[in-house]
Design an enzyme around this catalytic site. Structure first.
Site, PDB file in Angstrom:
ATOM      1  N   GLU A 295      23.228  34.257  29.311  1.00 43.57           N
ATOM      2  CA  GLU A 295      22.492  34.498  30.552  1.00 43.57           C
ATOM      3  C   GLU A 295      21.710  35.805  30.427  1.00 43.57           C
ATOM      4  OE1 GLU A 295      24.753  34.105  34.221  1.00 43.57           O
ATOM      5  OE2 GLU A 295      23.249  35.193  35.365  1.00 43.57           O
TER       6      GLU A 295
ATOM      7  N   ARG B  21      31.006  38.183  42.817  1.00 43.34           N
ATOM      8  CA  ARG B  21      31.619  36.859  42.921  1.00 43.34           C
ATOM      9  C   ARG B  21      33.146  36.969  43.023  1.00 43.34           C
ATOM     10  NH1 ARG B  21      29.895  31.592  43.026  1.00 43.34           N
ATOM     11  NH2 ARG B  21      27.706  31.962  42.621  1.00 43.34           N
TER      12      ARG B  21
ATOM     13  N   GLU C  37      30.417  25.157  36.857  1.00 42.36           N
ATOM     14  CA  GLU C  37      31.476  26.157  36.758  1.00 42.36           C
ATOM     15  C   GLU C  37      32.759  25.833  37.533  1.00 42.36           C
ATOM     16  OE1 GLU C  37      28.552  29.096  38.190  1.00 42.36           O
ATOM     17  OE2 GLU C  37      29.527  30.431  36.775  1.00 42.36           O
TER      18      GLU C  37
HETATM   19  N1  MTE Z   1      28.276  22.733  29.721  1.00 41.54           N
HETATM   20  C1  MTE Z   1      27.948  22.745  28.416  1.00 41.54           C
HETATM   21  N2  MTE Z   1      28.109  21.630  27.689  1.00 41.54           N
HETATM   22  N3  MTE Z   1      27.491  23.899  27.819  1.00 41.54           N
HETATM   23  C2  MTE Z   1      27.342  25.070  28.527  1.00 41.54           C
HETATM   24  O1  MTE Z   1      26.920  26.086  27.972  1.00 41.54           O
HETATM   25  N4  MTE Z   1      27.594  26.199  30.703  1.00 41.54           N
HETATM   26  C3  MTE Z   1      28.299  26.186  31.979  1.00 41.54           C
HETATM   27  C4  MTE Z   1      28.119  24.849  32.679  1.00 41.54           C
HETATM   28  N5  MTE Z   1      28.437  23.774  31.782  1.00 41.54           N
HETATM   29  C5  MTE Z   1      27.697  25.066  29.917  1.00 41.54           C
HETATM   30  C6  MTE Z   1      28.133  23.846  30.479  1.00 41.54           C
HETATM   31  C7  MTE Z   1      27.859  27.236  32.884  1.00 41.54           C
HETATM   32  S1  MTE Z   1      28.517  28.782  32.729  1.00 41.54           S
HETATM   33  C8  MTE Z   1      26.944  27.000  33.878  1.00 41.54           C
HETATM   34  S2  MTE Z   1      26.495  28.208  34.957  1.00 41.54           S
HETATM   35  C9  MTE Z   1      26.333  25.674  34.062  1.00 41.54           C
HETATM   36  O2  MTE Z   1      26.763  24.735  33.083  1.00 41.54           O
HETATM   37  C10 MTE Z   1      24.824  25.800  34.010  1.00 41.54           C
HETATM   38  O3  MTE Z   1      24.177  24.586  34.111  1.00 41.54           O
HETATM   39  P1  MTE Z   1      23.856  23.894  35.523  1.00 41.54           P
HETATM   40  O4  MTE Z   1      23.426  24.953  36.451  1.00 41.54           O
HETATM   41  O5  MTE Z   1      22.799  22.943  35.172  1.00 41.54           O
HETATM   42  O6  MTE Z   1      25.136  23.256  35.948  1.00 41.54           O
HETATM   43  N1  LUZ Z   2      24.616  34.843  37.736  1.00 40.78           N
HETATM   44  C1  LUZ Z   2      24.083  35.603  38.688  1.00 40.78           C
HETATM   45  C2  LUZ Z   2      25.617  33.994  37.991  1.00 40.78           C
HETATM   46  O1  LUZ Z   2      23.205  36.389  38.396  1.00 40.78           O
HETATM   47  N2  LUZ Z   2      24.525  35.473  39.958  1.00 40.78           N
HETATM   48  C3  LUZ Z   2      25.524  34.635  40.306  1.00 40.78           C
HETATM   49  O2  LUZ Z   2      25.897  34.545  41.475  1.00 40.78           O
HETATM   50  C4  LUZ Z   2      26.110  33.873  39.288  1.00 40.78           C
HETATM   51  N3  LUZ Z   2      27.131  33.067  39.552  1.00 40.78           N
HETATM   52  C5  LUZ Z   2      27.685  32.380  38.555  1.00 40.78           C
HETATM   53  C6  LUZ Z   2      27.182  32.514  37.278  1.00 40.78           C
HETATM   54  N4  LUZ Z   2      26.157  33.296  37.005  1.00 40.78           N
HETATM   55 MO1  MOS Z   3      27.138  30.316  34.052  1.00 37.82          MO
HETATM   56  S1  MOS Z   3      28.501  31.899  33.893  1.00 37.82           S
HETATM   57  O1  MOS Z   3      26.521  30.901  35.519  1.00 37.82           O
HETATM   58  O2  MOS Z   3      26.001  30.830  32.938  1.00 37.82           O
END
Ligand code: MTE
Ligand code: LUZ
Ligand code: MOS
Length: 750
Positions: free
Chosen positions: A226, A304, A706
């Site tokens: 991120e 969070r 998540e």
């Molecule tokens: N699933 C896979 N296969 N790989 C990933 O890196 N990241 C997770 C989740 N599922 C992830 C995953 C995280 S931390 C987040 S925030 C969300 O996917 C992001 O994707 P979305 O917002 O489309 O759900």
């Molecule tokens: N990133 C962020 C995040 O910048 N703000 C959020 O609230 C958050 N929550 C989950 C995962 N990444």
């Molecule tokens: Mo997920 S920790 O919000 O990339």
């Protein structure tokens, strides 16, 4: 419907960063990082390294044309250390050579001199010394004194949860290609294309429009990319910009583990009070977060933790404080759940301890206090459309909670070599970036004159299937088949100013933007169809690639309709913009309505412990999850399973260790254990809760990335329950992970 990438993944044909064919003359970079955790008067001798044949240049902070600063929230992190270093693994220089091997040889020739300083490796010590990232923050609801008066039972305790390595299969990396007029094209394995673009612009001192960031897909991010994909992208950009040559770097696993941040370790001290009828009256908790050497995303992660401190429960009187502490370890970062899991672990530990001391089953306390409509969260949002009780009751209906407890009891009365334990983990997770301004997204939709469709959004595909979901949105709105739709790379020149794909909101935000763009296009196409078919617009719809008038399929196909529209010079491209309505947060009051909605669920975990060895198996996890109206149950169940195993790993075997000098001991896969196929529960059952979904969720399909990580912590409490069945003297210290060693000690604790 499957992930539309699954076939090419299986065939090894999917393109990741390192699969991009290299241009002739591409140079390779390697980071020179600090060998000590804390030092001043850093003085480094690069002369021998620079002389090595094939070394092109070694970049340091002195070569930065702009500002040596990559801190996103707080400006406290240099790209390259100057005369101080603050953690082992901190980048100091960037060696660019003809090959990576030469760069590695050169690295050995660099001589590090500095005056070493004591390193703080423990957040508690940092706290005592007043070493903070930012001032502590506190959320308050009601009045603790009122709560104390109403409490018959008052329990004090501590909890602890450890860090976690992301271990995305694809390590961090980037590839920069100089273009004409001082511009750059940058391929990066990042969740945040715009973050990479804007920090690169700051370091190079060139405007953002000179930097094009392009991302095809990631081999996993999990939050680790991120913010922390940025430095590597900036380094190759700097070198490419100065040398006017393509420059690439892919971190070796060992380097990635040593130099990138992990989940934040937390400790907490709490007091919780319950009335005679087991209603929670107050909860007073202070978290200490180990942020590492600089802020990174820690202030947002702190937030969070505050938002999720009361877990899935309503507690009328609360006071929650988080201290974010600066230590001399790698800056910790986003990791699936983002400070939420640490908060959930603490409240569940508190309830378990309360139950043990009062002498009641914890599930009784849990069930009695589940959040329901009109309850107030400590941050002022009023709970609506709650599903906590519904999902618990559905779990009982589908998976017979009481029967499972009885079976565990029966097993334990008949066995001593093995004991079983059981736990219920309820879930209530807020969806939206807690920073309101980040909750917006854009999409660009082209309908080509042959009827095929190309979509660009700000979302990054990292295995979660967001591209598949975007295709589904367009296919649904247009009434055409998925195979007509292509998802383009995520590219900052097509979709600008993106928020990172994070906070589980990628599909909602980008899906809504796509939906908006597609709807605008559809209006125009229906207009064309109405004239062509001499029918009223309101009677026209498109289904299965054909135009229908009322219930009648016409001969007019989608492809033909698009051709006609094109001949009539109708605009066939559209941009959609979406920003989540109804959300706000006032940090001066620490109150507001930060989340678009919440996701609920319940998991029942059964663990079996080998009472001689201290080893364990997770026997079963039964989950009822609130997907809303899932638009893709296949993908969504995959997210549940993946998050569950990742969560189990966090609380059972994954253990990040530093030595007292700040050296990462768990720096490879021989010393850092992660769940493999053998640690997967023998049975995982996931059922969808019947729920309405939410209007702010894309097609009412709730965010899923998540939240289910939380279910994994059930393993901790189930194992602890099994230990207690063997050893009545066992006092759980609520410190995760529950390694085999800890289990063995617990089994024979006096
Ligand atoms: N699933 C896979 N296969 N790989 C990933 O890196 N990241 C997770 C989740 N599922 C992830 C995953 C995280 S931390 C987040 S925030 C969300 O996917 C992001 O994707 P979305 O917002 O489309 O759900
Ligand atoms: N990133 C962020 C995040 O910048 N703000 C959020 O609230 C958050 N929550 C989950 C995962 N990444
Ligand atoms: Mo997920 S920790 O919000 O990339």
């Amino acid at each position: 419907m499957k992930n539309t990438d699954s076939k090419s993944h299986l065939q090894g044909k999917s393109i990741y960063l390192d699969d991009i064919p290299e241009l002739q003359g591409t140079l390779h970079g390697l980071v020179y990082d600090s060998p000590v955790a804390h030092a001043k008067n850093v003085n480094i001798d690069y002369s021998e390294a620079e002389k090595l044949a094939g070394v092109i240049k070694i970049f340091t902070y002195k070569d930065i044309p702009g500002e040596n600063q990559i801190g996103a929230i707080i400006q406290d992190e240099p790209l390259f250390a100057e005369d101080e270093v603050h953690f082992m693994g901190q980048p100091i220089a960037f060696i660019v050579a003809e090959t990576e091997r030469i760069a590695r040889e050169a690295k050995k020739l660099i001589k590090f001199n500095a005056e070493e300083l004591p390193a703080i490796t423990d957040a508690k010590v940092a706290k005592e010394k007043g070493s903070f990232i930012a001032p502590p923050r506190t959320f308050k609801l009601g009045n603790l004194e009122d709560g104390k008066k109403k409490s018959k039972y008052i329990i004090k305790g501590t909890t602890e949860s450890g860090g976690q390595e992301h271990l995305y299969l694809e390590t961090q990396g980037s590839y920069a290609i100089p273009k004409e007029n001082q511009s750059l094209t940058l391929y990066s394995s990042t969740q945040g294309a715009t973050a990479v673009q804007s920090i690169t612009s700051k370091i190079l001192n060139i405007p953002m429009n000179k930097i094009e960031v392009d991302v095809n897909r990631l081999g996993g991010g999990f939050g680790g990319k991120e913010d922390q994909a940025t430095p590597w992208a900036v380094m190759v950009s700097l070198a490419a910009f100065v040398l006017q040559k393509p420059v690439k770097m892919i971190l070796a696993r060992h380097d990635d583990m040593r130099m990138t941040g992990k989940r934040h370790p937390y400790t907490a001290e709490y007091t919780i009070g319950l009335s005679e009828d087991l209603k929670i009256q107050f909860y007073d908790i202070e978290f200490t977060q180990d942020a590492g050497a600089s802020a990174d995303l820690s202030p947002a992660i702190t937030e969070r933790t505050l938002f999720h401190a009361t877990g899935s429960y309503f507690i009328p009187n609360t006071e929650i404080t988080v201290y974010s502490c600066r230590t001399n370890t790698i800056p910790n970062t986003a990791f699936r759940g983002f400070g939420g899991p640490q908060a959930f672990f603490a409240i569940e530990a508190a309830l378990q301890k309360a139950a043990d001391e009062i002498g009641v089953p914890v599930r009784e306390i849990q069930f009695k206090n589940l959040i329901k409509d009109n309850d107030e969260f400590p941050y002022g949002q009023i709970a609506t459309e709650t599903e906590a009780i519904h999902s618990w009751e559905t779990t009982d209906k589908l998976f017979s909670i009481e029967k499972q407890y009885k079976e565990v009891e029966k097993f334990n009365s008949e066995n001593t070599k093995f004991k079983k334990g059981i736990n219920i983990t309820p879930l209530c997770f807020g969806i939206s970036f807690t920073n309101t301004m980040m909750n917006h997204a854009r999409a660009l939709v082209h309908i080509y004159q042959d009827g095929s469709v190309g979509i660009s959004t700000g979302a990054i595909e990292m295995g979660q299937g967001v591209n598949t979901k975007m295709k589904q949105v367009a296919a649904y709105v247009f009434g055409i088949s998925i195979d007509k739709i292509k998802l383009e790379t995520t590219n900052t020149t097509r979709v600008a100013n993106t928020s990172p794909t994070a906070a589980s909101s990628g599909a909602d935000l980008n899906g809504k933007a796509t939906e908006i763009a597609c709807n605008d296009l559809l209006i125009r196409l229906k207009d064309v169809a109405s004239k062509e078919l001499d029918a009223e617009v309101k009677d026209i719809y498109i289904k299965d690639n054909f135009v229908w008038v009322k219930e009648n399929k016409t001969d007019l196909s989608w492809d033909k309709l698009v051709q006609i529209a094109f001949m009539q010079r109708v605009k066939l491209s559209e941009k959609g913009h979406y920003s989540t309505p109804d959300i706000y947060f006032d940090k001066t009051k620490e109150k507001g309505h930060p989340f678009a909605y919440h996701v609920y669920g319940t998991a029942v975990t059964v663990a079996k412990v080998d009472t001689m060895r201290g080893t364990y198996d997770i026997e079963s996890v039964d989950i009822v999850h609130d997907f809303g109206k899932s638009m893709n149950l296949f993908l969504d169940k995959g997210q549940i399973e993946g998050a569950l195993i990742q969560g189990i790993g966090w609380v059972t075997m994954e253990e990040i260790r530093f030595d007292e000098n700040g050296r990462l001991l768990s720096n490879s896969l021989s010393s850092y254990k992660v769940p493999d196929i053998n640690s997967v529960p023998k049975s995982v059952k996931v059922e969808a809760l019947e729920s309405e979904g939410h209007k702010h969720a894309i097609l009412k399909s709730k965010a899923v990335g998540e939240p289910p990580f939380i279910y994994g912590q059930g393993a901790y409490f189930a194992i602890a329950d099994a230990i207690k069945a063997f050893n009545k003297n066992y006092k759980c210290d609520f410190s995760a992970p529950m390694t085999h060693e800890k289990v063995l000690m617990g089994l024979y604790q006096k």
